[in-house]
Design a protein around this motif. Structure first.
Motif, PDB file in Angstrom:
ATOM      1  N   ALA A  56       0.827  -1.213   0.000  1.00  0.00           N
ATOM      2  CA  ALA A  56       0.000   0.000   0.000  1.00  0.00           C
ATOM      3  C   ALA A  56       0.861   1.262   0.000  1.00  0.00           C
ATOM      4  O   ALA A  56       0.467   2.290  -0.558  1.00  0.00           O
ATOM      5  CB  ALA A  56      -0.938   0.001   1.203  1.00  0.00           C
ATOM      6  N   MET A  59       1.782   1.763  -3.566  1.00  0.00           N
ATOM      7  CA  MET A  59       0.598   2.181  -4.317  1.00  0.00           C
ATOM      8  C   MET A  59       0.246   3.625  -4.004  1.00  0.00           C
ATOM      9  O   MET A  59      -0.244   4.363  -4.879  1.00  0.00           O
ATOM     10  CB  MET A  59      -0.585   1.259  -4.004  1.00  0.00           C
ATOM     11  CG  MET A  59      -1.761   1.444  -4.934  1.00  0.00           C
ATOM     12  SD  MET A  59      -1.396   1.057  -6.679  1.00  0.00           S
ATOM     13  CE  MET A  59      -1.293  -0.733  -6.600  1.00  0.00           C
ATOM     14  N   LEU A  60       0.488   4.060  -2.762  1.00  0.00           N
ATOM     15  CA  LEU A  60       0.292   5.462  -2.396  1.00  0.00           C
ATOM     16  C   LEU A  60       1.113   6.367  -3.304  1.00  0.00           C
ATOM     17  O   LEU A  60       0.584   7.340  -3.864  1.00  0.00           O
ATOM     18  CB  LEU A  60       0.693   5.676  -0.931  1.00  0.00           C
ATOM     19  CG  LEU A  60       0.902   7.133  -0.473  1.00  0.00           C
ATOM     20  CD1 LEU A  60      -0.419   7.898  -0.494  1.00  0.00           C
ATOM     21  CD2 LEU A  60       1.530   7.165   0.916  1.00  0.00           C
ATOM     22  N   CYS A  61       2.385   6.051  -3.466  1.00  0.00           N
ATOM     23  CA  CYS A  61       3.267   6.863  -4.319  1.00  0.00           C
ATOM     24  C   CYS A  61       2.775   6.884  -5.766  1.00  0.00           C
ATOM     25  O   CYS A  61       2.751   7.928  -6.419  1.00  0.00           O
ATOM     26  CB  CYS A  61       4.697   6.324  -4.262  1.00  0.00           C
ATOM     27  SG  CYS A  61       5.474   6.439  -2.643  1.00  0.00           S
ATOM     28  N   TYR A 175       7.129   2.136   7.238  1.00  0.00           N
ATOM     29  CA  TYR A 175       6.185   3.232   7.471  1.00  0.00           C
ATOM     30  C   TYR A 175       6.870   4.472   8.024  1.00  0.00           C
ATOM     31  O   TYR A 175       6.524   5.605   7.647  1.00  0.00           O
ATOM     32  CB  TYR A 175       5.034   2.776   8.381  1.00  0.00           C
ATOM     33  CG  TYR A 175       3.886   2.222   7.573  1.00  0.00           C
ATOM     34  CD1 TYR A 175       2.842   3.026   7.150  1.00  0.00           C
ATOM     35  CD2 TYR A 175       3.880   0.879   7.178  1.00  0.00           C
ATOM     36  CE1 TYR A 175       1.809   2.531   6.374  1.00  0.00           C
ATOM     37  CE2 TYR A 175       2.850   0.365   6.395  1.00  0.00           C
ATOM     38  CZ  TYR A 175       1.820   1.200   5.996  1.00  0.00           C
ATOM     39  OH  TYR A 175       0.806   0.705   5.204  1.00  0.00           O
ATOM     40  N   ILE A 250      -5.196  -1.569  -3.518  1.00  0.00           N
ATOM     41  CA  ILE A 250      -5.799  -0.354  -4.083  1.00  0.00           C
ATOM     42  C   ILE A 250      -6.923   0.138  -3.180  1.00  0.00           C
ATOM     43  O   ILE A 250      -7.045   1.338  -2.900  1.00  0.00           O
ATOM     44  CB  ILE A 250      -6.314  -0.626  -5.511  1.00  0.00           C
ATOM     45  CG1 ILE A 250      -5.144  -0.954  -6.447  1.00  0.00           C
ATOM     46  CG2 ILE A 250      -7.107   0.570  -6.043  1.00  0.00           C
ATOM     47  CD1 ILE A 250      -5.553  -1.499  -7.802  1.00  0.00           C
ATOM     48  N   CYS A 253      -5.682   2.021  -0.138  1.00  0.00           N
ATOM     49  CA  CYS A 253      -5.301   3.409  -0.450  1.00  0.00           C
ATOM     50  C   CYS A 253      -6.521   4.299  -0.629  1.00  0.00           C
ATOM     51  O   CYS A 253      -6.564   5.427  -0.123  1.00  0.00           O
ATOM     52  CB  CYS A 253      -4.438   3.443  -1.714  1.00  0.00           C
ATOM     53  SG  CYS A 253      -2.794   2.747  -1.497  1.00  0.00           S
ATOM     54  N   GLY A 256      -8.076   4.982   2.551  1.00  0.00           N
ATOM     55  CA  GLY A 256      -7.205   5.881   3.289  1.00  0.00           C
ATOM     56  C   GLY A 256      -7.204   7.313   2.787  1.00  0.00           C
ATOM     57  O   GLY A 256      -6.483   8.155   3.325  1.00  0.00           O
ATOM     58  N   VAL A 258      -6.559   8.372  -0.475  1.00  0.00           N
ATOM     59  CA  VAL A 258      -5.679   8.673  -1.607  1.00  0.00           C
ATOM     60  C   VAL A 258      -6.539   8.909  -2.842  1.00  0.00           C
ATOM     61  O   VAL A 258      -7.376   8.070  -3.191  1.00  0.00           O
ATOM     62  CB  VAL A 258      -4.677   7.521  -1.876  1.00  0.00           C
ATOM     63  CG1 VAL A 258      -3.714   7.916  -2.992  1.00  0.00           C
ATOM     64  CG2 VAL A 258      -3.916   7.166  -0.610  1.00  0.00           C
ATOM     65  N   GLY A 265      -3.267  12.460  -0.561  1.00  0.00           N
ATOM     66  CA  GLY A 265      -3.160  11.209   0.182  1.00  0.00           C
ATOM     67  C   GLY A 265      -2.037  11.306   1.197  1.00  0.00           C
ATOM     68  O   GLY A 265      -1.207  12.208   1.125  1.00  0.00           O
ATOM     69  N   THR A 270      -3.125   5.887   4.547  1.00  0.00           N
ATOM     70  CA  THR A 270      -2.890   4.590   3.905  1.00  0.00           C
ATOM     71  C   THR A 270      -2.802   3.477   4.945  1.00  0.00           C
ATOM     72  O   THR A 270      -3.359   2.387   4.756  1.00  0.00           O
ATOM     73  CB  THR A 270      -1.597   4.635   3.071  1.00  0.00           C
ATOM     74  OG1 THR A 270      -1.731   5.645   2.068  1.00  0.00           O
ATOM     75  CG2 THR A 270      -1.314   3.307   2.404  1.00  0.00           C
TER      76      THR A 270
END
Length: 326
Positions: A56, A59-61, A175, A250, A253, A256, A258, A265, A270
């Motif tokens: 995750a 995927m955030l980035c 994290y 996904i 995210c 969260g 995003v 985001g 996340t």
């Protein structure tokens, strides 16, 4: 200065609203099944969802740049199958080197995604869909109808077995590192800038292609790392490992906060999104929901949280607009 009410605070913070959702979920499930809140069960939620938590972040980035990567679990399977076979055929058993090799495979996979998307201007969904089939196919090809059993990875599986600190240490380090990178480094600001307005970012001197390539490479690195962890946690390597689980990443995210359109985001959001996904997955069987109902209920809960997120975001945007007009 006028103090904000609790309602105002919650309406102006995505993370705060997610914490409330989290507390409500824990209370409701805890009332139905008190054993859900036991330390052992909470620990297993984190262990069983280590891969989702880890991927995750990548995927955030990617999503912050208005992209998406649906090839991550195929990259995971390719990396995981590779290091599983290295152990099966007694080529390598060193834990550190196995992690390095798995991560390196992931980096290569992610870099190819990134360079094609950035330089070839191929839509991320199309590019990663192609590689989703390629890397999953590679996992099947190198397996040659074989798989690595618990006996084959016996020593290595100690790293990720229930009660071992390894997976938790990796998650904590990841994290903390991403929180620092996204909040206080130039690279983190570049990612947000590219997702918010690509043209403006380019005019301001940001190398957009390099940033895009970097985020997909990071995603590949974490997917490769997750592949190695998967072999260690589940004590086996199969070409169909974690099939379809990219949707959980996904969803984590999106829950969260995003934005799919990029530029919005956070690492904290996340983490909370991944935790909500993990709690839902663990809770449904424990409250005796039949198997054929679980995906339906999981989808409804995810949709409800996303709608709450959208409402919170619109409230925040409205409040910001009012402040600018004052």
């Amino acid at each position: 200065m006028k103090k904000k009410s609790i309602g105002q605070f919650l309406s102006e913070s995505r993370e705060a609203s997610l914490v409330i959702v989290l507390i409500v979920l824990l209370v409701v499930v805890g009332i139905i099944n008190p054993s859900f809140l036991s330390f052992t069960n909470i620990r297993q939620i984190f262990l069983n969802n280590t891969l989702t938590f880890l991927m995750a972040l990548g995927m955030l980035c990617v999503m912050l740049t208005a992209g998406i990567d649906i090839s991550i679990t195929s990259t995971l399977a390719f990396a995981g199958m590779s290091i599983g076979l290295l152990q099966k055929y007694d080529i390598l058993h060193n834990t550190f080197l196995l992690f390095v090799i798995g991560a390196a495979i992931g980096i290569i996979c992610g870099f190819l995604n990134g360079i094609i998307i950035a330089k070839g201007h191929v839509a991320p969904i199309i590019c990663t869909m192609g590689f989703m089939y390629i890397w999953r196919g590679m996992a099947y090809v190198i397996s040659n109808n074989n798989w690595a059993s618990g006996m084959d990875v016996a020593g290595f599986s100690d790293f990720g077995k229930d009660g071992a600190p390894g997976p938790y240490i990796i998650l904590i380090i990841a994290y903390i590192a991403f929180f620092i990178i996204m909040k206080w480094t130039r690279f983190g600001r570049k990612i947000y800038a590219v997702g918010s307005n690509t043209e403006a970012a380019q005019v301001s001197g940001i190398n957009v292609d390099r940033t895009l390539t970097s985020v997909y490479t990071i995603m590949g690195f974490l997917a490769g790392l997750a592949g190695v962890l998967s072999v260690s946690i589940y004590a086996s390597a199969q070409p169909n490992m974690q099939y379809g689980k990219e949707m959980d990443v996904i969803a984590a995210c999106v829950i969260g906060g995003v934005s799919m359109s990029g530029g919005r985001g956070s690492v904290a959001g996340t983490f909370l999104g991944a935790l909500i996904i993990g709690i839902i997955s663990k809770a449904l069987p424990m409250v005796n929901i039949p198997n054929f109902w679980q995906n339906l209920i999981k989808g409804v809960i995810i949709l409800a949280v996303v709608v709450l997120n959208v409402i919170t975001q619109r409230t925040m945007d409205r409040q910001n607009l009012l402040r600018r007009e004052m």
